[in-house]
Design an enzyme around this catalytic site. Structure first.
Site, PDB file in Angstrom:
ATOM      1  N   CYS A   2       0.848  -1.192   0.000  1.00  0.00           N
ATOM      2  CA  CYS A   2       0.000   0.000   0.000  1.00  0.00           C
ATOM      3  C   CYS A   2       0.880   1.238   0.000  1.00  0.00           C
ATOM      4  O   CYS A   2       1.989   1.218   0.531  1.00  0.00           O
ATOM      5  CB  CYS A   2      -0.946   0.101   1.194  1.00  0.00           C
ATOM      6  SG  CYS A   2      -1.997  -1.325   1.417  1.00  0.00           S
ATOM      7  N   ARG A  27       3.234   0.087  -5.251  1.00  0.00           N
ATOM      8  CA  ARG A  27       3.066  -0.582  -3.964  1.00  0.00           C
ATOM      9  C   ARG A  27       1.731  -1.314  -3.848  1.00  0.00           C
ATOM     10  O   ARG A  27       1.482  -2.022  -2.870  1.00  0.00           O
ATOM     11  CB  ARG A  27       3.171   0.438  -2.822  1.00  0.00           C
ATOM     12  CG  ARG A  27       4.482   1.178  -2.790  1.00  0.00           C
ATOM     13  CD  ARG A  27       4.481   2.191  -1.677  1.00  0.00           C
ATOM     14  NE  ARG A  27       4.502   1.532  -0.389  1.00  0.00           N
ATOM     15  CZ  ARG A  27       5.588   1.145   0.247  1.00  0.00           C
ATOM     16  NH1 ARG A  27       6.768   1.360  -0.295  1.00  0.00           N
ATOM     17  NH2 ARG A  27       5.526   0.548   1.408  1.00  0.00           N
ATOM     18  N   TRP A  75      -3.026  -2.462  -1.591  1.00  0.00           N
ATOM     19  CA  TRP A  75      -2.817  -3.871  -1.935  1.00  0.00           C
ATOM     20  C   TRP A  75      -3.535  -4.648  -0.852  1.00  0.00           C
ATOM     21  O   TRP A  75      -3.143  -4.609   0.321  1.00  0.00           O
ATOM     22  CB  TRP A  75      -1.323  -4.199  -1.955  1.00  0.00           C
ATOM     23  CG  TRP A  75      -1.046  -5.590  -2.420  1.00  0.00           C
ATOM     24  CD1 TRP A  75      -0.965  -6.018  -3.714  1.00  0.00           C
ATOM     25  CD2 TRP A  75      -0.803  -6.750  -1.613  1.00  0.00           C
ATOM     26  NE1 TRP A  75      -0.703  -7.364  -3.760  1.00  0.00           N
ATOM     27  CE2 TRP A  75      -0.610  -7.840  -2.481  1.00  0.00           C
ATOM     28  CE3 TRP A  75      -0.760  -6.979  -0.247  1.00  0.00           C
ATOM     29  CZ2 TRP A  75      -0.349  -9.133  -2.023  1.00  0.00           C
ATOM     30  CZ3 TRP A  75      -0.505  -8.272   0.216  1.00  0.00           C
ATOM     31  CH2 TRP A  75      -0.296  -9.324  -0.671  1.00  0.00           C
ATOM     32  N   ASN A 101      -0.850   1.420   5.970  1.00  0.00           N
ATOM     33  CA  ASN A 101      -0.087   0.414   5.234  1.00  0.00           C
ATOM     34  C   ASN A 101       0.425  -0.568   6.275  1.00  0.00           C
ATOM     35  O   ASN A 101       1.134  -0.162   7.187  1.00  0.00           O
ATOM     36  CB  ASN A 101       1.076   1.110   4.508  1.00  0.00           C
ATOM     37  CG  ASN A 101       2.125   0.136   4.002  1.00  0.00           C
ATOM     38  OD1 ASN A 101       1.804  -1.003   3.700  1.00  0.00           O
ATOM     39  ND2 ASN A 101       3.365   0.586   3.915  1.00  0.00           N
ATOM     40  N   GLY A 102       0.063  -1.852   6.151  1.00  0.00           N
ATOM     41  CA  GLY A 102       0.532  -2.842   7.126  1.00  0.00           C
ATOM     42  C   GLY A 102      -0.601  -3.757   7.534  1.00  0.00           C
ATOM     43  O   GLY A 102      -1.631  -3.828   6.855  1.00  0.00           O
ATOM     44  N   GLU A 487      14.664 -17.669 -12.222  1.00  0.00           N
ATOM     45  CA  GLU A 487      14.306 -16.263 -12.443  1.00  0.00           C
ATOM     46  C   GLU A 487      13.482 -16.106 -13.729  1.00  0.00           C
ATOM     47  O   GLU A 487      12.499 -15.354 -13.762  1.00  0.00           O
ATOM     48  CB  GLU A 487      15.587 -15.409 -12.466  1.00  0.00           C
ATOM     49  CG  GLU A 487      15.409 -13.938 -12.746  1.00  0.00           C
ATOM     50  CD  GLU A 487      14.514 -13.189 -11.758  1.00  0.00           C
ATOM     51  OE1 GLU A 487      14.131 -13.764 -10.735  1.00  0.00           O
ATOM     52  OE2 GLU A 487      14.160 -12.039 -12.070  1.00  0.00           O
ATOM     53  N   LYS A 491       9.685 -14.625 -13.881  1.00  0.00           N
ATOM     54  CA  LYS A 491       9.290 -13.467 -14.700  1.00  0.00           C
ATOM     55  C   LYS A 491       8.070 -13.822 -15.532  1.00  0.00           C
ATOM     56  O   LYS A 491       7.132 -13.051 -15.628  1.00  0.00           O
ATOM     57  CB  LYS A 491      10.424 -13.038 -15.655  1.00  0.00           C
ATOM     58  CG  LYS A 491      11.597 -12.323 -15.054  1.00  0.00           C
ATOM     59  CD  LYS A 491      11.314 -10.972 -14.473  1.00  0.00           C
ATOM     60  CE  LYS A 491      10.889 -11.074 -13.045  1.00  0.00           C
ATOM     61  NZ  LYS A 491      11.826 -10.966 -11.990  1.00  0.00           N
ATOM     62  N   GLU A 494       4.787 -14.236 -13.354  1.00  0.00           N
ATOM     63  CA  GLU A 494       4.205 -13.064 -12.710  1.00  0.00           C
ATOM     64  C   GLU A 494       3.590 -12.061 -13.683  1.00  0.00           C
ATOM     65  O   GLU A 494       2.634 -11.385 -13.321  1.00  0.00           O
ATOM     66  CB  GLU A 494       5.180 -12.367 -11.755  1.00  0.00           C
ATOM     67  CG  GLU A 494       6.435 -11.828 -12.357  1.00  0.00           C
ATOM     68  CD  GLU A 494       7.373 -11.234 -11.281  1.00  0.00           C
ATOM     69  OE1 GLU A 494       8.580 -11.218 -11.528  1.00  0.00           O
ATOM     70  OE2 GLU A 494       6.889 -10.791 -10.246  1.00  0.00           O
ATOM     71  N   HIS A 510      14.085 -36.924 -12.560  1.00  0.00           N
ATOM     72  CA  HIS A 510      13.591 -37.425 -11.271  1.00  0.00           C
ATOM     73  C   HIS A 510      12.127 -37.071 -11.060  1.00  0.00           C
ATOM     74  O   HIS A 510      11.649 -37.068  -9.938  1.00  0.00           O
ATOM     75  CB  HIS A 510      14.459 -36.869 -10.137  1.00  0.00           C
ATOM     76  CG  HIS A 510      15.883 -37.322 -10.239  1.00  0.00           C
ATOM     77  ND1 HIS A 510      16.261 -38.625 -10.005  1.00  0.00           N
ATOM     78  CD2 HIS A 510      17.010 -36.665 -10.617  1.00  0.00           C
ATOM     79  CE1 HIS A 510      17.577 -38.740 -10.206  1.00  0.00           C
ATOM     80  NE2 HIS A 510      18.042 -37.554 -10.590  1.00  0.00           N
ATOM     81  N   LYS A 609       4.988  -4.037  -5.605  1.00  0.00           N
ATOM     82  CA  LYS A 609       6.442  -3.948  -5.715  1.00  0.00           C
ATOM     83  C   LYS A 609       7.125  -4.093  -4.374  1.00  0.00           C
ATOM     84  O   LYS A 609       8.239  -4.586  -4.281  1.00  0.00           O
ATOM     85  CB  LYS A 609       6.765  -2.589  -6.338  1.00  0.00           C
ATOM     86  CG  LYS A 609       8.212  -2.371  -6.665  1.00  0.00           C
ATOM     87  CD  LYS A 609       8.568  -3.055  -7.950  1.00  0.00           C
ATOM     88  CE  LYS A 609      10.049  -3.033  -8.235  1.00  0.00           C
ATOM     89  NZ  LYS A 609      10.456  -4.199  -9.020  1.00  0.00           N
TER      90      LYS A 609
HETATM   91  C1  F6R Z   1       9.836 -10.570  -8.777  1.00  0.00           C
HETATM   92  C2  F6R Z   1       9.894  -9.644  -7.672  1.00  0.00           C
HETATM   93  C3  F6R Z   1       9.761 -10.170  -6.290  1.00  0.00           C
HETATM   94  C4  F6R Z   1      10.781  -9.474  -5.373  1.00  0.00           C
HETATM   95  C5  F6R Z   1      10.525  -9.885  -3.919  1.00  0.00           C
HETATM   96  C6  F6R Z   1      11.555  -9.298  -2.975  1.00  0.00           C
HETATM   97  O1  F6R Z   1       9.961  -9.925  -9.996  1.00  0.00           O
HETATM   98  O2  F6R Z   1      10.035  -8.466  -7.857  1.00  0.00           O
HETATM   99  O3  F6R Z   1       9.904 -11.541  -6.258  1.00  0.00           O
HETATM  100  O4  F6R Z   1      12.057  -9.831  -5.765  1.00  0.00           O
HETATM  101  O5  F6R Z   1       9.250  -9.468  -3.527  1.00  0.00           O
HETATM  102  O6  F6R Z   1      11.532  -7.913  -3.012  1.00  0.00           O
HETATM  103  P1  F6R Z   1      12.764  -7.051  -2.528  1.00  0.00           P
HETATM  104  O7  F6R Z   1      13.919  -7.358  -3.410  1.00  0.00           O
HETATM  105  O8  F6R Z   1      12.297  -5.644  -2.644  1.00  0.00           O
HETATM  106  O9  F6R Z   1      13.035  -7.460  -1.116  1.00  0.00           O
END
Ligand code: F6R
Length: 614
Positions: A2, A27, A75, A101-102, A487, A491, A494, A510, A609
């Site tokens: 948020c 956020r 969020w 926020n929280g 990774e 990507k 998501e 396996h 984010k």
């Molecule tokens: C994936 C992504 C998330 C963050 C994760 C950790 O694209 O962005 O998986 O990597 O939420 O976030 P940070 O790095 O901000 O602690």
């Protein structure tokens, strides 16, 4: 998660709040809302499901006047994303409005008590409970808002950053924080509030980062007043913040994610600046210089991180173990914090986080600190909570990352981990001079080679069209390429919502190979290196089951190129630096598939984010 924004001063608050919310939309973007007190002393609250743009449409022709206001982009945690659950929430008397926020963990107990006293609730949120609690404390004890917030928060268990308005006092905003970030901007007879500095920097570069457990009374025409929960007066520390506003715009790209993918060559130059010196054949990392003894004598390193940052940590483990011969463990921060870990003052914990605000990573740090471990942070967001809670660390310096899918932060993290491993090896003499120089030289060439990879954008965009309708994807790699496979899969899932899994290539037989048939796209990271022959065998196993192979290979590859259905050729580099190149085509593949599917690339569903809830 948020985002919170607040304003008090002489400008119209609404445009400041809306602009701020747009900056904070990374956020969360389930719903948005604003509360303003107009010149007649009336409290207007507007909120709606959806994005900030939906809020703008919603308020057309409504009264948005007023020079004091708070706003929120959500969020969802408690209650589905609808307008009833959107913030701001108001108290029963409709005098108080609050954004949060929280998570208030004991909200159900508090709510039960308030219900018994006759309070009514219009939403399913923990936030509405908090605003009602503040009002209850305020009315029953005849207190100012500032005092009531302080007393109410003593009853609260959980995480919060809040901003509260009282229509009876239109010259004041009260804010507080615990475990969720909050920044106050100090202007010329005006104040700003933000979950980070991005809504503020346009107006002032003077900021106060509120500390955990602090409550601030922001009054127009007065100095900031800050106390902690026990009413001890705190001295506000006003800091200068540097921010490049241009970096918060898309700069001609259709999406922030694409812009950030293309920024990577420059980001890696910024990240290496002053740290990698090819002429003197040295690396300089201030954290290593300042804390040499602690770092060199560590019994082991424990990396804690989440998501993409955890993937970077897996690469960091290989780099540090191989260059410095120090054992490294990599943990999900969320698992580590509840694992009763065997850790003490001989250990160094490396916390990796783009946002510097991830709740689980912060909690892992606090746990490790309580056991006496030394904490090293690797973060991007300057001045965020993690760098402020660690003993030392290194910023990755890749600039603000706005796209929810992390791209340039990942390569920045891997670059810093490479530099850290080299800096430690330089002190410990665990690498031959020849190898050290070779890695240094090659690292220095990575930005140019990244540019070559980015030239493949059109080829990858064409390839993406073939897979728009895929339901599943497998990514596989070995050694340094295994975390890249994870990774790449992350990507894709998501932003395109296609189910994707990353596997160590040899693990396929396996179990997961049972999934492979003519419908299954398998992305193989198969660059030249010590495990190349092994990967050839793994590719053969997929081919024998008719899987459709997309191979990332080194330019000039002769073997896998003949077996694969599609190849993406990247420039040659050292095996340990491969992830800095192989990740890029996977970012682009995910991006173009998501675009073909018409997805909201920068704001994928259910994500945010900055994950400030556990
Ligand atoms: C994936 C992504 C998330 C963050 C994760 C950790 O694209 O962005 O998986 O990597 O939420 O976030 P940070 O790095 O901000 O602690």
């Amino acid at each position: 998660m948020c985002g919170i924004v607040g304003y008090i001063g002489n400008r119209d608050a609404y445009p400041v709040l809306i602009k701020g919310l747009k900056r904070l939309e990374y956020r969360g973007y389930d719903s948005a809302g604003v509360a303003l007190i107009n010149a007649q002393g009336q409290l207007d609250v507007y909120k709606t499901k959806g994005k900030v743009a939906d809020l703008e449409n919603f308020v057309v022709e409504k009264d948005v006047s007023g020079t004091i206001g708070i706003a929120h982009t959500r969020w969802a945690t408690h209650g589905e994303p609808n307008s009833a659950n959107a913030h701001p929430h108001v108290s029963s008397s409709r005098n108080l409005a609050l954004v949060h926020n929280g998570i208030i963990e004991n909200y159900a107990t508090i709510k039960a008590k308030l219900l018994a006293k006759g309070y009514k609730f219009c939403s399913e949120t923990d936030t509405e409970v908090l605003v009602q609690l503040i009002e209850y404390v305020q009315i029953s004890n005849h207190l100012s808002l500032f005092k009531a917030v302080q007393l109410a928060l003593r009853q609260v268990i959980g995480a919060y950053a809040i901003a509260v308005l009282d229509k009876k006092n239109p010259k004041e905003i009260v804010v507080a924080r615990k475990s969720s970030p909050l920044v106050i901007g100090v202007g010329d007879n005006e104040y700003f509030v933000g979950s980070d500095a991005s809504p503020i920097v346009e107006y002032t570069n003077k900021v106060v980062y509120l500390k955990d457990g602090e409550i601030a009374c922001i009054t127009l025409g007065k100095d900031l007043e800050i106390v902690n929960l026990n009413n001890v007066k705190m001295v506000p520390e006003i800091k200068d913040v540097e921010f490049n506003l241009g970096k918060l715009e898309k700069g001609g790209y259709p999406h922030f994610m694409l812009k950030e993918v293309f920024e990577q060559p420059d980001c890696i130059i910024d990240c290496m600046r002053g740290r990698v010196n090819v002429e003197s054949q040295k690396v300089l990392l201030s954290a290593v210089i300042d804390h040499k003894d602690k770092l060199l004598n560590a019994r082991r390193f424990i990396i804690v991180a989440c998501g993409t940052s955890w993937h970077a940590g897996l690469i960091g483990k290989r780099l540090i173990e191989s260059f410095c011969r120090i054992p490294v463990e990599v943990n999900y921060a969320s698992e580590f914090r509840y694992s009763d870990p065997l850790i003490d003052e001989r250990d160094v914990v490396i916390a990796i986080s783009q946002s510097g605000e991830t709740a689980d990573t912060l909690a892992a740090i606090e746990l490790a600190k309580s056991k006496g471990a030394f904490i090293y942070g690797i973060c991007n967001a300057i001045g965020s909570s993690i760098p402020r809670s660690t003993e030392t660390g290194s910023y990755i310096h890749v600039g603000p990352e706005i796209g929810v899918a992390s791209t340039k932060a990942f390569t920045g993290q891997v670059t810093v981990l490479t530099i850290l491993a080299l800096a430690l090896a330089q002190e410990k003499h665990t690498m031959t001079k020849e190898l050290f120089i070779k890695v240094l030289d090659e690292l220095n060439r990575i930005p140019e080679k990244m540019k070559e990879v980015l030239y493949l954008d059109q080829q990858i965009s064409n390839l993406a069209k073939i897979f728009t309708y895929a339901h599943n994807f497998i990514y596989m790699g070995r050694g340094y390429s295994y975390p890249v496979a994870l990774e790449g899969a992350l990507k894709l899932k998501e932003i395109s919502y296609i189910h994707a899994e990353g596997y160590p290539a040899a693990e396929m037989k396996h179990g997961p190979i049972a999934l492979v048939d003519i419908e299954m796209p398998v992305v193989v990271i198969a660059t030249s290196g010590s495990l190349y022959e092994k990967v050839v065998s793994n590719v053969q196993e997929i081919k024998a089951r008719k899987g459709r192979i997309i191979a990332i290979v080194t330019k000039g590859d002769q073997v896998i190129s003949k077996m694969a259905d599609w190849i993406i050729e990247i420039p040659e580099t050292l095996e340990c630096l491969d992830p800095l190149l192989t990740t890029l085509p996977l970012q682009l593949l995910a991006y173009h598939i998501a675009v073909c599917k018409g997805m909201n690339v920068d704001q994928p569903r259910n994500l945010a984010k900055s994950v400030t809830v556990e």
